[in-house]
Design a protein around this motif. Structure first.
Motif, PDB file in Angstrom:
ATOM      1  N   ALA A  62      10.482  -2.209  -7.488  1.00 28.64           N
ATOM      2  CA  ALA A  62      10.893  -1.531  -8.873  1.00 28.64           C
ATOM      3  C   ALA A  62      10.351  -0.979  -9.478  1.00 28.64           C
ATOM      4  O   ALA A  62       9.774  -0.357 -10.203  1.00 28.64           O
ATOM      5  CB  ALA A  62      10.670  -3.252  -9.989  1.00 28.64           C
ATOM      6  N   ALA A  63       9.511  -0.906  -9.181  1.00 29.49           N
ATOM      7  CA  ALA A  63       7.975  -0.434  -9.630  1.00 29.49           C
ATOM      8  C   ALA A  63       7.705   1.341  -9.133  1.00 29.49           C
ATOM      9  O   ALA A  63       7.491   1.984 -10.310  1.00 29.49           O
ATOM     10  CB  ALA A  63       6.022  -0.618  -8.742  1.00 29.49           C
ATOM     11  N   GLU A  64       8.694   1.525  -7.562  1.00 30.62           N
ATOM     12  CA  GLU A  64       9.239   3.130  -7.779  1.00 30.62           C
ATOM     13  C   GLU A  64       9.976   3.652  -9.200  1.00 30.62           C
ATOM     14  O   GLU A  64      10.226   5.438  -8.844  1.00 30.62           O
ATOM     15  CB  GLU A  64       9.058   2.961  -6.368  1.00 30.62           C
ATOM     16  N   ARG A  65      10.808   2.590  -8.972  1.00 30.45           N
ATOM     17  CA  ARG A  65      11.977   3.432  -9.763  1.00 30.45           C
ATOM     18  C   ARG A  65      11.884   3.032 -11.269  1.00 30.45           C
ATOM     19  O   ARG A  65      12.772   2.731 -11.881  1.00 30.45           O
ATOM     20  CB  ARG A  65      12.760   2.148  -9.416  1.00 30.45           C
ATOM     21  N   PHE A 103       0.532  -1.497  -0.270  1.00 27.56           N
ATOM     22  CA  PHE A 103       0.239   0.215  -0.466  1.00 27.56           C
ATOM     23  C   PHE A 103       0.989   1.617  -0.331  1.00 27.56           C
ATOM     24  O   PHE A 103       0.406   2.003  -0.881  1.00 27.56           O
ATOM     25  CB  PHE A 103      -1.109  -0.051   0.807  1.00 27.56           C
ATOM     26  N   SER A 104       1.716   1.526   0.211  1.00 28.17           N
ATOM     27  CA  SER A 104       2.899   2.778   0.150  1.00 28.17           C
ATOM     28  C   SER A 104       3.785   2.407  -0.458  1.00 28.17           C
ATOM     29  O   SER A 104       3.354   3.884  -1.377  1.00 28.17           O
ATOM     30  CB  SER A 104       4.193   2.416   1.313  1.00 28.17           C
ATOM     31  N   THR A 105       3.557   1.662  -1.443  1.00 27.52           N
ATOM     32  CA  THR A 105       4.096   1.929  -2.717  1.00 27.52           C
ATOM     33  C   THR A 105       3.239   2.470  -3.445  1.00 27.52           C
ATOM     34  O   THR A 105       2.958   3.661  -5.094  1.00 27.52           O
ATOM     35  CB  THR A 105       4.499   0.909  -3.842  1.00 27.52           C
ATOM     36  N   SER A 106       1.847   1.329  -3.548  1.00 21.67           N
ATOM     37  CA  SER A 106       0.753   2.280  -4.804  1.00 21.67           C
ATOM     38  C   SER A 106       0.138   3.745  -4.159  1.00 21.67           C
ATOM     39  O   SER A 106       0.160   4.290  -4.634  1.00 21.67           O
ATOM     40  CB  SER A 106      -0.467   1.448  -4.458  1.00 21.67           C
ATOM     41  N   PRO A 134      12.060   7.090  -4.414  1.00 17.01           N
ATOM     42  CA  PRO A 134      12.913   6.305  -4.000  1.00 17.01           C
ATOM     43  C   PRO A 134      14.000   6.420  -4.211  1.00 17.01           C
ATOM     44  O   PRO A 134      15.131   5.285  -3.725  1.00 17.01           O
ATOM     45  CB  PRO A 134      12.171   4.927  -4.402  1.00 17.01           C
ATOM     46  N   SER A 135      14.461   7.012  -5.304  1.00 16.20           N
ATOM     47  CA  SER A 135      16.566   7.076  -5.370  1.00 16.20           C
ATOM     48  C   SER A 135      16.673   7.631  -5.199  1.00 16.20           C
ATOM     49  O   SER A 135      17.946   7.768  -5.324  1.00 16.20           O
ATOM     50  CB  SER A 135      16.175   7.033  -7.407  1.00 16.20           C
ATOM     51  N   LYS A 136      16.072   8.618  -3.981  1.00 13.87           N
ATOM     52  CA  LYS A 136      17.412   9.585  -3.188  1.00 13.87           C
ATOM     53  C   LYS A 136      17.543   8.870  -2.488  1.00 13.87           C
ATOM     54  O   LYS A 136      16.930   7.849  -1.738  1.00 13.87           O
ATOM     55  CB  LYS A 136      16.525  10.889  -3.108  1.00 13.87           C
ATOM     56  N   PRO A 137      18.397   8.909  -1.624  1.00  9.07           N
ATOM     57  CA  PRO A 137      19.271   8.560  -0.582  1.00  9.07           C
ATOM     58  C   PRO A 137      17.948   8.532   0.592  1.00  9.07           C
ATOM     59  O   PRO A 137      18.029   9.089   0.658  1.00  9.07           O
ATOM     60  CB  PRO A 137      20.121   9.496  -0.123  1.00  9.07           C
TER      61      PRO A 137
END
Length: 455
Positions: free
Chosen positions: A349-352, A82-85, A191-194
């Motif tokens: 992977a979906a967030e990237r 749910f966090s990703t969605s 998500p790609s940020k540190p």
């Protein structure tokens, strides 16, 4: 407005169905665990000595521990899904709030979606729990028979469904509150940020980890320790909580060592760089293998000791059948951990997608991208396995010492049982991870026509 809120927060059918399957698998495990305890309560032998009574109590504790662990893993994977969605729909939330949607309306729509997924998964799990005993031998299925008959009590099934729904809602609540309370016009960090965890969190986790480990060692070595069982439970709880809190730092440190061979390839170097920059994502993948490995490494040695005691007491009835079912439950927990780890990888992977498109634009091939994701998944899972094995064996040694003090068996590590159980979980995880790993990277779409005019 309600319909618009529902359309804005609902998850895509594919991820929602996969999450329902995970809920179903967890429901099957919890039904089996609660059924074993109920069967022991209803049909336990009254002609038993102290050692056999302690063996039955230890068996029930192991089974209930597996059920609780399954609920915890389910809550964690639901929270990550749910966090990703919801992060991907931050703009939709901002628009809905700007047009008058209240916080309670949006939170209610998210929790309603989680409830629907939980009900669907629980229904599938109940159907699976009806089929599951038919796959066991007659002797093992007899341990579950009192609770599977249609005319008998349904408490284990009801309790399992309630636990699954509760875990689903508890896992959904934190990301839902974060999404609906964010100020309008803001979006979470990419998500790609540190994602460096706060230093205080690592210090607190390390302190709890040391206290729990020292407490377990004291229980293991000091035979005259008062309230030994209570101290062991407290030490185990502190140890697990500290490990979960400090997991991002622990995984990052382990990956730096375990990933030395991966530095030989370009995909491995990219994977190590990504995991160093985003330790929370790596910890999300590692947490389910960690918990499952700890359960397997703690439960299998204790089950062997309890099984030997039951055999020596010459009580081959329900207690022995319960212990014979334990390996099946451990296999299911291990497989569920593999599914949860693969689900965490799929969410990451979906967030990237932006990162994947950029890497493809600079020349990274599809095979190289797949190798990078698979390397990240493998390193995170191996780190979880190492931490879980160390935790489980420590707790198994302390628990075996407590049981030995009560006259129950001796501590032995059944490697022939442990390795296949862990291999099954690894195999399920790798097979499940192939879908997000092999998913084609998004195309980089140009914003201009070939002649330079805007598209």
């Amino acid at each position: 407005m309600i319909r618009a809120a529902w359309r804005g927060v609902r998850m895509r059918p594919g991820p929602a169905l996969l999450l329902a399957v995970v809920v179903a698998a967890a429901t099957v495990i919890m039904v089996g665990a609660f059924a074993l305890v109920a069967a022991d309560r209803d049909g336990g032998s009254v002609v038993s000595g102290q050692a056999d009574s302690l063996a039955r109590a230890g068996t029930n504790a192991l089974v209930l521990g597996l059920g609780g662990l399954t609920g915890l893993m389910l809550a964690l994977i639901v929270a990550e899904a749910f966090s990703t969605s919801l992060r991907r729909r931050a703009g939709v939330f901002a628009l809905l709030r700007a047009t008058g949607a209240s916080t309670s309306l949006l939170a209610g729509a998210i929790l309603l979606q989680a409830l629907v997924i939980g009900l669907l998964g629980s229904a599938l799990g109940l159907l699976g729990s009806i089929v599951a005993p038919r796959l066991l031998t007659a002797e093992l299925a007899s341990a579950l028979k009192p609770t599977w008959d249609s005319g008998e009590a349904l408490l284990p099934q009801e309790l399992a469904v309630g636990t699954a729904l509760l875990a689903t809602l508890v896992g959904t609540l934190p990301p839902a509150l974060r999404a609906v309370t964010a100020p309008p016009g803001t979006t979470p960090a990419a998500p790609s940020k540190p994602q460096q965890p706060p230093p205080a969190r690592g210090v607190i986790g390390a302190v709890l980890l040391v206290v729990g480990a020292v407490g377990s060692v004291v229980v293991w070595r000091v035979d005259v320790l008062p309230h030994r069982v209570g101290v062991l439970w407290a030490a185990a709880g502190v140890l697990l909580v500290g490990l979960l809190i400090a997991l991002p730092q622990a995984v990052r440190a382990l990956v730096a060592v375990l990933g030395l061979p991966a530095r030989l390839g370009s995909s491995g170097r990219l994977a190590l760089r990504q995991m160093t920059a985003t330790p929370r994502s790596a910890a999300t993948i590692a947490v389910a293998p960690l918990l499952a490995t700890a359960a397997v490494c703690a439960g299998a040695p204790l089950a062997v000791s309890l099984r030997a005691t039951v055999a020596d007491e010459a009580v081959p009835g329900r207690a022995a059948a319960q212990l014979d079912v334990l390996p099946t439950l451990l296999i299911c927990v291990s497989a569920l951990a593999g599914l949860c780890a693969a689900g965490a990888l799929a969410a990451s992977a979906a967030e990237r997608t932006g990162e994947s498109a950029l890497m493809r634009a600079v020349g990274q091939g599809r095979g190289q991208r797949a190798a990078q994701l698979l390397c990240e998944f493998t390193l995170a899972c191996v780190a979880g396995l190492v931490l879980g094995a160390a935790t489980g064996l420590l707790l198994a040694g302390a628990g075996g010492a407590v049981l030995a003090d009560q006259g129950i068996g001796g501590f032995a590590i059944p490697w022939r049982q442990l390795l296949p159980l862990l291999a099954i979980g690894c195999g399920v995880g790798v097979l499940s991870a192939l879908a997000p790993v092999l998913k084609p990277a998004p195309q980089v779409v140009s914003t201009t026509e070939p002649d330079g005019a805007p598209a």
